[in-house]
Design a protein around this motif. Structure first.
Motif, mmCIF file in Angstrom:
data_model
loop_
_atom_site.group_PDB
_atom_site.id
_atom_site.type_symbol
_atom_site.label_atom_id
_atom_site.label_comp_id
_atom_site.label_asym_id
_atom_site.label_seq_id
_atom_site.Cartn_x
_atom_site.Cartn_y
_atom_site.Cartn_z
ATOM 1 N N SER B 129 0.839 -1.194 0.000
ATOM 2 C CA SER B 129 0.000 0.000 0.000
ATOM 3 C C SER B 129 0.877 1.248 0.000
ATOM 4 O O SER B 129 2.055 1.199 0.326
ATOM 5 N N THR B 131 2.311 4.590 1.384
ATOM 6 C CA THR B 131 2.504 5.113 2.733
ATOM 7 C C THR B 131 2.979 6.548 2.631
ATOM 8 O O THR B 131 3.684 6.923 1.697
ATOM 9 N N ASP B 133 5.217 9.454 3.620
ATOM 10 C CA ASP B 133 6.558 9.602 4.170
ATOM 11 C C ASP B 133 6.601 10.778 5.148
ATOM 12 O O ASP B 133 7.091 10.673 6.267
#
Lengths: 246, 416
Positions: B129, B131, B133
């Protein structure tokens, strides 16, 4: 089956050299012409060497010495006549068997460039055994025998593991002698083995070669153009007396 | 012993043999490298849309739909009306659906309007998936989440303002409605890295004052007024759909393709990718053929080296013959040498490939978004390496047969 052939087979079966057979080599009515060359032909009516003899074959270059050696070793075959080595008529063998026969019966020393320069001295000495299983089977430890031969031929103790190409010419000839002698083949053929050596080295080399040939119980047939070597041999044969070239 | 002698003989001619091996190694590395890039590119493409069952858009070509909706290559010819979108979304087979609205840009990057479902549903590289940062997923209407490449190239941080331009490569900007960077995504190696993501409503919001593709002159609705409006889109570019059961995919696809109100197209991403590979297949084959020819050239080079060494090795062959070696030993010696050279070349080539991959992997990933995996050699690669050794042995038969003839004629006396 001829009696000689029987002896040869029995002897090789039990791994015994042919020292007791009467004639190690006999040529009769041999005629040979190089393929494609009409002019040069060699004829040898009769020539033989007794077992255990040391024979010097003298002849100028171009007298057919090399051709004779090739006939004896079976890399070429005569158009007519017979070449009998250790009781076997070479012509009766197939090409592959002749190669094997050469490996088993004959130790060869050349004038120079005898060795594979990149291989170790040991590998050079053991090379013929690779193609002569019977000769190989006779030796319990080929490596030890090679080392002993080297020592007896006056090579330094550590020479066995060095690359053959790094040795001096004189040393290389001794390695070649060790290679011819290993496994005690009945016939040692040497083609001008001393001509690349100086006088002093020549004498030492011949002394060692004679001693080891005798120890192995082998016959020595040496070819040279140098008549000064004559008095050291049992018999001296002039190429011109046994062969005619045309 | 013969093998040892062959090896020693090669070692003695280290320079020429080394050059030959280097040529083989480079060609093998090139061949395997092309293979790696080829399979890596395919995997990368396939990884971009893992987990999506259908892509829906206006009727066009399936490859075209795939390219513009997922890879942001090319443009949509037509849109999918919001009514159709709603109707598809309400179908019982549909597990989830997410809209994609393209058309605007920021600098060289595309702006994509979507729903927050995108962050949950979008999967890449075997089900991973997205994400965040830095920062967070957009919260306000004028928030945007940007891909890793966008942030890196334009040097954006969370909180920076962004002005979206209308269309692609256009000078007209939506300067009245600036966005704020709310989050920066982690690098994925997919086109998401090069995308500015906003909400579907935001796409509507910046076009409030626009009529049929141009800004209405003198009109500028303030942001707080826009926030009060119901920003229902009239159309989206495409939609990604997930079904509840994989068995329903074909039924749904057929239903969408036969949708009476509007000409629509639903495609299976895997099938569309296959079509794409068929199109690029010729180039791929050509590339493979060229690198294959390089391997063949290297092997022919080896053959030439063996040929040229034959004369100087006549003495060596004569020694073998004198010792009782049959001519076929000479032949096999040369073939063994060639096979050894090819084998060493293949192994060095493989090593070069891995060294190259080790250094190139991050660079290629950064530059092209192409992830080249460092895996142990596949069965296919093992076949290639084995094939090189066998081909080397076969090629060397030509000089070896010549050596066979020479040694048969020479015997133990070399007559030069």
């Amino acid at each position: 089956m001829t009696p000689q052939r029987l002896i040869y087979e029995t002897c090789s079966e039990y791994g015994i050299g042919m020292a007791h057979a009467e004639l190690i080599l006999s040529l009769s009515d041999v005629r040979y012409r190089w393929p494609g060359k009409a002019s040069f032909a060699l004829a040898i009516p009769n020539f033989s060497v007794a077992s255990g003899e040391r024979v010097l074959l003298l002849g100028e270059s171009g007298s057919g010495k090399s051709t004779l050696l090739s006939l004896i070793c079976g890399t070429i075959t005569a158009q007519s006549g017979s070449v009998v080595v250790a009781g076997i008529d070479i012509a009766s063998l197939s090409a592959g068997k002749r190669d094997r026969f050469r490996a088993e019966q004959i130790g060869l020393i050349f004038q120079q460039f005898n060795l594979l320069p990149y291989a170790s001295v040991l590998d050079n000495i053991l090379l013929p055994l690779r193609f002569a299983p019977r000769r190989n089977a006779m030796l319990s430890s080929p490596r030890d025998i090679a080392t002993t031969l080297c020592a007896e031929l006056g090579l330094p103790a550590d020479a066995i593991s060095v690359q053959a190409g790094t040795l001096s010419v004189g040393q290389q000839q001794r390695v070649a002698a060790a290679r011819a002698l290993i496994g005690a083949p009945p016939l040692i053929v040497a083609d001008e083995p001393t001509s690349a050596l100086d006088a002093a080295t020549q004498a030492t080399f011949l002394d060692l070669l004679f001693a080891q040939t005798r120890a192995a119980g082998s016959t020595l047939l040496m070819v040279s153009h140098d008549a000064r070597l004559a008095d050291r041999f049992d018999r001296v044969v002039q190429m011109a007396d046994i062969a005619s070239t045309a | 012993m013969i093998l040892r002698l062959a090896f020693a003989s090669l070692l003695a001619r280290a320079l020429t043999v080394g050059m030959t091996i280097l040529a083989i190694a480079l060609s093998v590395a090139l061949f395997l490298g092309v293979e790696k890039v080829r399979t890596g590119a395919k995997a990368s493409f396939a990884d971009t849309i893992s987990g999506t069952d259908l892509i829906v858009g206006a009727r066009s070509g399936s490859v075209q739909l795939l390219l513009y909706s997922v890879f942001r290559i090319g443009n949509a010819t037509n849109n999918l009306t919001w009514e159709s979108y709603r109707e598809i979304a309400d179908r019982p087979e549909v597990d989830w659906i997410m809209p994609i609205s393209l058309g605007d840009s920021h600098r060289q990057f595309r702006v994509m309007g979507t729903s927050t479902a995108f962050f949950e549903r979008y999967k890449y590289r075997a089900g991973r998936s997205l994400t965040v940062d830095q920062g967070a997923i957009m919260d306000d209407l004028f928030d945007t989440v940007i891909g890793a490449d966008v942030a890196a190239t334009l040097n954006y941080k969370v909180g920076d303002p962004i002005v979206v331009a209308h269309g692609l490569a256009s000078f007209v900007e939506h300067e009245d409605q600036p966005f704020r960077v709310s989050g920066i995504l982690e690098k994925t190696g997919t086109p998401v890295d090069r995308t500015v993501i906003v909400s579907l409503q935001a796409i509507e919001a910046i076009h409030v004052d626009w009529r049929s593709g141009a800004k209405a002159p003198g009109q500028s609705t303030p942001a707080d007024v826009i926030r009060e409006m119901t920003l229902e889109p009239t159309a989206v570019t495409a939609a990604l759909v997930g079904v509840k059961s994989r068995l329903q995919v074909f039924g749904l696809q057929r239903a969408i393709n036969e949708y009476p109100q509007e000409p629509l197209l639903a495609i299976l991403p895997g099938v569309a990718l296959q079509e794409l590979w068929q199109i690029v297949g010729i180039a791929e084959t050509a590339l493979l053929a060229v690198s294959g020819m390089v391997v063949v050239t290297a092997l022919i080079g080896m053959m030439a080296t063996i040929f040229s060494s034959l004369n100087e090795r006549r003495r060596e062959m004569a020694i073998f013959r004198a010792m009782g070696a049959r001519p076929r030993v000479i032949l096999s010696l040369l073939v063994i040498e060639a096979a050894l050279m090819a084998a060493i070349g293949a192994i060095v080539g493989l090593a070069l490939l891995y060294i190259g991959l080790f250094f190139a992997q991050p660079l290629v990933d950064a530059a092209f978004g192409l992830w080249l995996p460092i895996d142990p050699p596949s069965l296919r690669e093992a076949w290639v390496l084995g094939g090189v050794v066998i081909a080397g042995a076969i090629v060397s038969m030509v000089p070896a047969i010549r050596a066979y003839r020479m040694s048969l004629a020479d015997g133990m006396m070399v007559r030069i």
